[in-house]
Design a protein around this motif. Structure first.
Motif, PDB file in Angstrom:
ATOM      1  N   VAL A   1       0.858  -1.186   0.000  1.00 41.58           N
ATOM      2  CA  VAL A   1       0.000   0.000   0.000  1.00 41.58           C
ATOM      3  C   VAL A   1       0.887   1.227   0.000  1.00 41.58           C
ATOM      4  O   VAL A   1       1.982   1.226   0.568  1.00 41.58           O
ATOM      5  CB  VAL A   1      -0.956   0.005   1.222  1.00 41.58           C
ATOM      6  N   SER A   2       0.445   2.275  -0.656  1.00 38.43           N
ATOM      7  CA  SER A   2       1.242   3.483  -0.766  1.00 38.43           C
ATOM      8  C   SER A   2       0.377   4.711  -0.509  1.00 38.43           C
ATOM      9  O   SER A   2      -0.788   4.764  -0.905  1.00 38.43           O
ATOM     10  CB  SER A   2       1.873   3.583  -2.161  1.00 38.43           C
ATOM     11  N   PHE A   3       0.962   5.683   0.160  1.00 37.61           N
ATOM     12  CA  PHE A   3       0.310   6.974   0.323  1.00 37.61           C
ATOM     13  C   PHE A   3       0.466   7.814  -0.945  1.00 37.61           C
ATOM     14  O   PHE A   3      -0.259   8.772  -1.167  1.00 37.61           O
ATOM     15  CB  PHE A   3       0.918   7.710   1.524  1.00 37.61           C
ATOM     16  N   GLU A   4       1.408   7.443  -1.776  1.00 36.13           N
ATOM     17  CA  GLU A   4       1.738   8.231  -2.953  1.00 36.13           C
ATOM     18  C   GLU A   4       0.609   8.204  -3.975  1.00 36.13           C
ATOM     19  O   GLU A   4       0.177   7.134  -4.408  1.00 36.13           O
ATOM     20  CB  GLU A   4       3.018   7.696  -3.602  1.00 36.13           C
ATOM     21  N   GLY A   5       0.147   9.348  -4.374  1.00 38.09           N
ATOM     22  CA  GLY A   5      -0.794   9.483  -5.480  1.00 38.09           C
ATOM     23  C   GLY A   5      -2.001   8.582  -5.363  1.00 38.09           C
ATOM     24  O   GLY A   5      -2.602   8.434  -4.310  1.00 38.09           O
ATOM     25  N   ASP A   6      -2.351   7.956  -6.483  1.00 41.34           N
ATOM     26  CA  ASP A   6      -3.523   7.087  -6.549  1.00 41.34           C
ATOM     27  C   ASP A   6      -3.136   5.613  -6.561  1.00 41.34           C
ATOM     28  O   ASP A   6      -3.854   4.777  -7.102  1.00 41.34           O
ATOM     29  CB  ASP A   6      -4.342   7.401  -7.806  1.00 41.34           C
ATOM     30  N   SER A   7      -1.982   5.285  -5.981  1.00 40.16           N
ATOM     31  CA  SER A   7      -1.516   3.904  -6.011  1.00 40.16           C
ATOM     32  C   SER A   7      -2.533   2.975  -5.373  1.00 40.16           C
ATOM     33  O   SER A   7      -3.053   3.251  -4.293  1.00 40.16           O
ATOM     34  CB  SER A   7      -0.178   3.783  -5.267  1.00 40.16           C
ATOM     35  N   ASP A   8      -2.805   1.870  -6.049  1.00 39.75           N
ATOM     36  CA  ASP A   8      -3.754   0.899  -5.534  1.00 39.75           C
ATOM     37  C   ASP A   8      -3.090   0.001  -4.496  1.00 39.75           C
ATOM     38  O   ASP A   8      -1.870  -0.065  -4.385  1.00 39.75           O
ATOM     39  CB  ASP A   8      -4.308   0.049  -6.672  1.00 39.75           C
ATOM     40  N   THR A   9      -3.912  -0.722  -3.757  1.00 36.31           N
ATOM     41  CA  THR A   9      -3.429  -1.665  -2.754  1.00 36.31           C
ATOM     42  C   THR A   9      -3.496  -3.078  -3.324  1.00 36.31           C
ATOM     43  O   THR A   9      -4.431  -3.427  -4.041  1.00 36.31           O
ATOM     44  CB  THR A   9      -4.292  -1.582  -1.478  1.00 36.31           C
TER      45      THR A   9
ATOM     46  N   VAL B   1     -10.792   4.899  -0.728  1.00 33.34           N
ATOM     47  CA  VAL B   1     -10.906   5.533  -2.044  1.00 33.34           C
ATOM     48  C   VAL B   1      -9.824   5.040  -3.001  1.00 33.34           C
ATOM     49  O   VAL B   1      -9.264   5.797  -3.781  1.00 33.34           O
ATOM     50  CB  VAL B   1     -10.931   7.080  -1.964  1.00 33.34           C
ATOM     51  N   LYS B   2      -9.532   3.747  -2.924  1.00 28.41           N
ATOM     52  CA  LYS B   2      -8.576   3.103  -3.812  1.00 28.41           C
ATOM     53  C   LYS B   2      -9.125   1.739  -4.229  1.00 28.41           C
ATOM     54  O   LYS B   2     -10.029   1.203  -3.608  1.00 28.41           O
ATOM     55  CB  LYS B   2      -7.226   2.893  -3.119  1.00 28.41           C
ATOM     56  N   ASP B   3      -8.531   1.187  -5.279  1.00 27.59           N
ATOM     57  CA  ASP B   3      -8.823  -0.186  -5.651  1.00 27.59           C
ATOM     58  C   ASP B   3      -7.942  -1.124  -4.836  1.00 27.59           C
ATOM     59  O   ASP B   3      -6.784  -0.819  -4.543  1.00 27.59           O
ATOM     60  CB  ASP B   3      -8.566  -0.425  -7.137  1.00 27.59           C
ATOM     61  N   LEU B   4      -8.475  -2.272  -4.504  1.00 25.52           N
ATOM     62  CA  LEU B   4      -7.739  -3.328  -3.826  1.00 25.52           C
ATOM     63  C   LEU B   4      -7.704  -4.543  -4.740  1.00 25.52           C
ATOM     64  O   LEU B   4      -8.745  -5.062  -5.134  1.00 25.52           O
ATOM     65  CB  LEU B   4      -8.408  -3.692  -2.501  1.00 25.52           C
ATOM     66  N   SER B   5      -6.511  -4.984  -5.086  1.00 28.47           N
ATOM     67  CA  SER B   5      -6.342  -6.178  -5.908  1.00 28.47           C
ATOM     68  C   SER B   5      -6.063  -7.361  -4.986  1.00 28.47           C
ATOM     69  O   SER B   5      -5.075  -7.360  -4.240  1.00 28.47           O
ATOM     70  CB  SER B   5      -5.185  -5.982  -6.887  1.00 28.47           C
ATOM     71  N   THR B   6      -6.931  -8.367  -5.032  1.00 28.95           N
ATOM     72  CA  THR B   6      -6.826  -9.489  -4.108  1.00 28.95           C
ATOM     73  C   THR B   6      -7.319 -10.763  -4.777  1.00 28.95           C
ATOM     74  O   THR B   6      -8.205 -10.715  -5.638  1.00 28.95           O
ATOM     75  CB  THR B   6      -7.638  -9.201  -2.819  1.00 28.95           C
ATOM     76  N   PRO B   7      -6.772 -11.931  -4.419  1.00 24.42           N
ATOM     77  CA  PRO B   7      -7.286 -13.185  -4.981  1.00 24.42           C
ATOM     78  C   PRO B   7      -8.615 -13.561  -4.348  1.00 24.42           C
ATOM     79  O   PRO B   7      -8.840 -13.320  -3.155  1.00 24.42           O
ATOM     80  CB  PRO B   7      -6.190 -14.202  -4.637  1.00 24.42           C
ATOM     81  N   VAL B   8      -9.491 -14.144  -5.136  1.00 17.82           N
ATOM     82  CA  VAL B   8     -10.797 -14.595  -4.653  1.00 17.82           C
ATOM     83  C   VAL B   8     -11.097 -15.959  -5.262  1.00 17.82           C
ATOM     84  O   VAL B   8     -10.481 -16.377  -6.243  1.00 17.82           O
ATOM     85  CB  VAL B   8     -11.925 -13.607  -5.022  1.00 17.82           C
ATOM     86  N   ASN B   9     -12.065 -16.639  -4.657  1.00 14.06           N
ATOM     87  CA  ASN B   9     -12.583 -17.888  -5.214  1.00 14.06           C
ATOM     88  C   ASN B   9     -13.886 -17.626  -5.955  1.00 14.06           C
ATOM     89  O   ASN B   9     -14.626 -16.702  -5.613  1.00 14.06           O
ATOM     90  CB  ASN B   9     -12.841 -18.911  -4.104  1.00 14.06           C
ATOM     91  N   THR B  10     -14.149 -18.442  -6.951  1.00 13.80           N
ATOM     92  CA  THR B  10     -15.405 -18.322  -7.672  1.00 13.80           C
ATOM     93  C   THR B  10     -16.573 -18.650  -6.745  1.00 13.80           C
ATOM     94  O   THR B  10     -16.443 -19.407  -5.785  1.00 13.80           O
ATOM     95  CB  THR B  10     -15.451 -19.263  -8.884  1.00 13.80           C
ATOM     96  N   TYR B  11     -17.703 -18.064  -7.054  1.00 15.44           N
ATOM     97  CA  TYR B  11     -18.923 -18.282  -6.275  1.00 15.44           C
ATOM     98  C   TYR B  11     -19.688 -19.468  -6.870  1.00 15.44           C
ATOM     99  O   TYR B  11     -19.809 -19.596  -8.091  1.00 15.44           O
ATOM    100  CB  TYR B  11     -19.779 -17.021  -6.316  1.00 15.44           C
ATOM    101  N   GLY B  12     -20.197 -20.328  -6.005  1.00 18.27           N
ATOM    102  CA  GLY B  12     -21.012 -21.436  -6.477  1.00 18.27           C
ATOM    103  C   GLY B  12     -20.210 -22.471  -7.250  1.00 18.27           C
ATOM    104  O   GLY B  12     -19.010 -22.646  -7.050  1.00 18.27           O
ATOM    105  N   THR B  13     -20.887 -23.157  -8.157  1.00 16.73           N
ATOM    106  CA  THR B  13     -20.278 -24.242  -8.929  1.00 16.73           C
ATOM    107  C   THR B  13     -20.026 -23.807 -10.365  1.00 16.73           C
ATOM    108  O   THR B  13     -20.927 -23.314 -11.032  1.00 16.73           O
ATOM    109  CB  THR B  13     -21.188 -25.488  -8.928  1.00 16.73           C
ATOM    110  N   SER B  14     -18.789 -23.976 -10.807  1.00 18.68           N
ATOM    111  CA  SER B  14     -18.439 -23.741 -12.210  1.00 18.68           C
ATOM    112  C   SER B  14     -18.474 -25.079 -12.953  1.00 18.68           C
ATOM    113  O   SER B  14     -18.196 -26.134 -12.374  1.00 18.68           O
ATOM    114  CB  SER B  14     -17.040 -23.129 -12.326  1.00 18.68           C
ATOM    115  N   THR B  15     -18.804 -25.024 -14.225  1.00 14.37           N
ATOM    116  CA  THR B  15     -18.857 -26.253 -15.018  1.00 14.37           C
ATOM    117  C   THR B  15     -18.037 -26.102 -16.295  1.00 14.37           C
ATOM    118  O   THR B  15     -17.945 -25.007 -16.864  1.00 14.37           O
ATOM    119  CB  THR B  15     -20.306 -26.619 -15.403  1.00 14.37           C
ATOM    120  N   VAL B  16     -17.430 -27.196 -16.693  1.00 12.79           N
ATOM    121  CA  VAL B  16     -16.722 -27.271 -17.975  1.00 12.79           C
ATOM    122  C   VAL B  16     -17.146 -28.566 -18.637  1.00 12.79           C
ATOM    123  O   VAL B  16     -17.066 -29.644 -18.033  1.00 12.79           O
ATOM    124  CB  VAL B  16     -15.194 -27.252 -17.795  1.00 12.79           C
TER     125      VAL B  16
END
Length: 326
Positions: A149-157, A231-246
């Motif tokens: 995380v940065s205080f500088e400018g609009d840097s995202d977290t 007031v910033k974007d946060l980039s974070t890993p997430v899991n899919t919701y529910g069941t995915s199918t292939v």
């Protein structure tokens, strides 16, 4: 650089550069923070895996039927160290911040049953059915306990999530093969998969401290009280919701080239094509900028936004529709 001993094409040796930049280096305030070594790409990780399985094989009718049931147990231990990187100032006068280790441990176990059935009524033909449960671990950097995380400018977290879940999949496969020494081996197969907890990266908009906590940021972090998460974007890993199918089908052809002259007769030709159709629940969000306020303290500029989040059906992340190998 360094009396022409290092060019821009080479990676820098930090220990060699540090003595040259002593006047600049001494300006940083926190001993734990080193501006030449704190890009937050460093981590330590140890993973231990333990597994065992039981399997049986049954034949009937002179090997016309072959049945193979089994179960596998797999356990993982994960011990990782990442870094909390908080850049407070990177001006030409001062360079200060916080750079400290964060650790995480986790232990997960998985029971993975499977069943295979093979029917071979003729020497040149067989059909196979398989039902299996498998796992796919997340990108290991997703699991590193780091925060940038940065205080500088609009840097995202950006952050990792040691609690991100491992994807689990039930797989159903049916294939039929035809093989003859002169023409080779041809296989046609169909498949269907149900997948839980596939992982991918997502950007959230953090409107306030309540959002910061909801999306996994720690209220005890120095940047939290200073409101440098909001007031910033946060980039974070997430899991899919529910069941995915292939689901889809696969065509595979293999042939040796013994009919050709010379060295060519020692070669083998193979071509494989897969057509896949995937569906998953993906998070979607919209951000509307309503107004901007200018204040007399950090962060000086406050953007007032309306943030809506929901889900949509779409193709599973990183899953192609067509795969061709030759």
């Amino acid at each position: 650089v360094l009396n022409d001993n290092v060019t821009i094409r080479h990676f820098f040796d930090v220990d060699a550069i540090e003595p040259v930049w002593t006047d600049w280096i001494k300006d940083y305030e926190f001993a734990a923070y080193h501006p030449l070594k704190t890009d937050n790409q460093n981590y330590n990780i140890q993973e231990n895996y333990y597994a065992g399985y039981l399997m049986a094989k049954f034949n009937a009718f002179n090997d016309v039927l072959t049945f193979i049931p089994g179960v596998r147990y797999e356990e993982e231990e994960f011990d990782a160290t990442g870094y909390y990187h908080y850049l407070q100032n990177a001006s030409t006068i001062t360079f200060n911040g916080i750079y400290e280790p964060r650790t995480a441990k986790r232990k997960h176990g998985f029971w993975l049953p499977m069943m295979h059935l093979k029917v071979k009524p003729l020497d040149w033909f067989d059909t196979r059915l398989a039902v299996t449960k498998t796992i796919s671990r997340p990108n290991f950097r997703y699991r590193i306990p780091f925060v940038t995380v940065s205080f500088e400018g609009d840097s995202d977290t950006e952050r990792g999530d040691p609690d991100i879940k491992t994807a689990e999949s039930w797989n159903y496969d049916l294939s039929t093969s035809f093989y003859e020494s002169k023409f080779g081996l041809f296989t046609i197969a169909g498949f269907y998969k149900e997948i839980e907890n596939f992982s991918y990266m997502l950007d959230y908009y953090v409107a306030d401290n309540e959002d910061a906590v909801k999306y996994g940021l720690d209220p005890d972090d120095p940047a939290f009280d200073a409101k440098h998460y909001i007031v910033k974007d946060l980039s974070t890993p997430v899991n899919t919701y529910g069941t995915s199918t292939v689901k889809g089908f696969e065509l595979d052809y293999q042939a040796n080239l013994k009919a050709l002259p010379g060295l060519l007769k020692n070669m083998t030709f193979r071509i494989n094509y897969t057509r896949a159709f995937s569906k998953s629940w993906l998070r979607q969000y919209s951000v509307t900028l309503d107004s901007i306020s200018y204040i007399t303290e950090a962060p000086w500029i406050v953007e007032h936004k309306t943030y809506d989040i929901g889900f949509r059906r779409g193709r599973m992340v990183t899953q192609p529709d067509h795969i061709l190998n030759m």
